[in-house]
Design a protein around this motif. Sequence first.
Motif, PDB file in Angstrom:
ATOM      1  N   GLY A 118      53.796 -22.972 -37.682  1.00 55.17           N
ATOM      2  CA  GLY A 118      53.503 -21.690 -37.053  1.00 55.17           C
ATOM      3  C   GLY A 118      52.888 -21.975 -35.698  1.00 55.17           C
ATOM      4  O   GLY A 118      53.376 -22.820 -34.951  1.00 55.17           O
ATOM      5  N   MET A 119      51.781 -21.336 -35.404  1.00 55.53           N
ATOM      6  CA  MET A 119      51.103 -21.537 -34.128  1.00 55.53           C
ATOM      7  C   MET A 119      50.580 -22.966 -34.039  1.00 55.53           C
ATOM      8  O   MET A 119      49.734 -23.380 -34.813  1.00 55.53           O
ATOM      9  CB  MET A 119      49.938 -20.556 -34.004  1.00 55.53           C
ATOM     10  CG  MET A 119      49.120 -20.751 -32.745  1.00 55.53           C
ATOM     11  SD  MET A 119      47.622 -19.748 -32.825  1.00 55.53           S
ATOM     12  CE  MET A 119      46.530 -20.745 -31.836  1.00 55.53           C
ATOM     13  N   LEU A 120      51.108 -23.725 -33.078  1.00 56.76           N
ATOM     14  CA  LEU A 120      50.694 -25.117 -32.888  1.00 56.76           C
ATOM     15  C   LEU A 120      49.853 -25.324 -31.630  1.00 56.76           C
ATOM     16  O   LEU A 120      49.360 -26.421 -31.405  1.00 56.76           O
ATOM     17  CB  LEU A 120      51.913 -26.042 -32.884  1.00 56.76           C
ATOM     18  CG  LEU A 120      52.696 -26.104 -34.194  1.00 56.76           C
ATOM     19  CD1 LEU A 120      53.911 -27.003 -34.054  1.00 56.76           C
ATOM     20  CD2 LEU A 120      51.820 -26.549 -35.352  1.00 56.76           C
ATOM     21  N   LEU A 121      49.691 -24.334 -30.815  1.00 64.19           N
ATOM     22  CA  LEU A 121      48.766 -24.237 -29.687  1.00 64.19           C
ATOM     23  C   LEU A 121      49.056 -25.121 -28.490  1.00 64.19           C
ATOM     24  O   LEU A 121      49.215 -24.633 -27.392  1.00 64.19           O
ATOM     25  CB  LEU A 121      47.309 -24.453 -30.135  1.00 64.19           C
ATOM     26  CG  LEU A 121      46.247 -24.281 -29.045  1.00 64.19           C
ATOM     27  CD1 LEU A 121      46.231 -22.860 -28.501  1.00 64.19           C
ATOM     28  CD2 LEU A 121      44.875 -24.666 -29.565  1.00 64.19           C
ATOM     29  N   SER A 122      49.076 -26.461 -28.659  1.00 64.72           N
ATOM     30  CA  SER A 122      49.089 -27.339 -27.484  1.00 64.72           C
ATOM     31  C   SER A 122      50.118 -28.459 -27.607  1.00 64.72           C
ATOM     32  O   SER A 122      50.553 -28.811 -28.710  1.00 64.72           O
ATOM     33  CB  SER A 122      47.707 -27.964 -27.293  1.00 64.72           C
ATOM     34  OG  SER A 122      47.455 -28.922 -28.311  1.00 64.72           O
ATOM     35  N   ALA A 127      49.859 -24.766 -39.379  1.00 58.53           N
ATOM     36  CA  ALA A 127      49.673 -23.633 -38.475  1.00 58.53           C
ATOM     37  C   ALA A 127      48.195 -23.405 -38.215  1.00 58.53           C
ATOM     38  O   ALA A 127      47.361 -24.231 -38.558  1.00 58.53           O
ATOM     39  CB  ALA A 127      50.326 -22.393 -39.080  1.00 58.53           C
ATOM     40  N   SER A 128      47.892 -22.261 -37.668  1.00 59.62           N
ATOM     41  CA  SER A 128      46.523 -21.898 -37.315  1.00 59.62           C
ATOM     42  C   SER A 128      45.986 -20.846 -38.255  1.00 59.62           C
ATOM     43  O   SER A 128      46.738 -20.090 -38.871  1.00 59.62           O
ATOM     44  CB  SER A 128      46.478 -21.402 -35.873  1.00 59.62           C
ATOM     45  OG  SER A 128      46.897 -22.443 -35.007  1.00 59.62           O
ATOM     46  N   SER A 129      44.689 -20.796 -38.345  1.00 59.23           N
ATOM     47  CA  SER A 129      44.021 -19.820 -39.187  1.00 59.23           C
ATOM     48  C   SER A 129      43.767 -18.539 -38.393  1.00 59.23           C
ATOM     49  O   SER A 129      43.335 -18.594 -37.243  1.00 59.23           O
ATOM     50  CB  SER A 129      42.685 -20.394 -39.676  1.00 59.23           C
ATOM     51  OG  SER A 129      41.983 -19.435 -40.416  1.00 59.23           O
ATOM     52  N   ASP A 130      44.046 -17.401 -39.008  1.00 53.65           N
ATOM     53  CA  ASP A 130      43.814 -16.090 -38.400  1.00 53.65           C
ATOM     54  C   ASP A 130      42.615 -15.467 -39.104  1.00 53.65           C
ATOM     55  O   ASP A 130      42.717 -15.077 -40.271  1.00 53.65           O
ATOM     56  CB  ASP A 130      45.060 -15.226 -38.579  1.00 53.65           C
ATOM     57  CG  ASP A 130      44.867 -13.764 -38.196  1.00 53.65           C
ATOM     58  OD1 ASP A 130      43.761 -13.379 -37.762  1.00 53.65           O
ATOM     59  OD2 ASP A 130      45.830 -12.999 -38.349  1.00 53.65           O
ATOM     60  N   SER A 131      41.486 -15.362 -38.411  1.00 53.51           N
ATOM     61  CA  SER A 131      40.276 -14.832 -39.051  1.00 53.51           C
ATOM     62  C   SER A 131      40.452 -13.393 -39.516  1.00 53.51           C
ATOM     63  O   SER A 131      39.761 -12.950 -40.435  1.00 53.51           O
ATOM     64  CB  SER A 131      39.073 -14.938 -38.104  1.00 53.51           C
ATOM     65  OG  SER A 131      39.298 -14.190 -36.926  1.00 53.51           O
ATOM     66  N   GLY A 132      41.401 -12.665 -38.945  1.00 55.25           N
ATOM     67  CA  GLY A 132      41.669 -11.303 -39.384  1.00 55.25           C
ATOM     68  C   GLY A 132      42.555 -11.239 -40.615  1.00 55.25           C
ATOM     69  O   GLY A 132      42.697 -10.183 -41.225  1.00 55.25           O
TER      70      GLY A 132
END
Length: 178
Positions: free
Chosen positions: A80-84, A11-16
């Motif tokens: 999770g978030m895979l974007l593209s 998945a992607s990293s969430d800086s928050g």
Amino acid sequence: MARTARALTIASSDSGGGAGIQADLRAFAAAGCHGASVIVALTAQNTQEVTAIHAVPTGFIIAQLDAVFDDIGVDAMKTGMLLSAEIIEAVAEAIAGRRVPLVVDPVMVASSGARLLREDAVRVMVRAVFPLATVVTPNLPEAEMITGATGTRRELAERLCAMGAAAAIVTGGHGDDP
């Protein structure tokens, strides 16, 4: 001696820190699992907005996957978030031969409204990742966007299965019915 289960988030990293791999790793730890991660994108976000997204090169995504599988091992994984479309294709190809249960959370839009999955990537996710999934877990708006339909959660889950998912759960947090 019992071995600790090993769970992998792709998945992607969430800086928050409220979502993405950070949330997945907390959930894995709470369930008593060793959590590993493959980061596919970095986000600059907080509780109000996503201000930037940076995709990780696909070669490095594959290197992360190989490193975890080759040494630590994986008993279960989730996306999770895979974007593209490019990232989805690379991930699908890399995990296709691995016999590990897969939960696909098709993260598409942040709670702030920012688009987290490019429009052209939805078809690729359905074609390349849904058939690999043990279960697909979109929320109600995601299920409607993927299927192009509205209906009950059950009807949407059935449509998702007709699109290639072995099983689907339309998760809560939206709408009137649980």
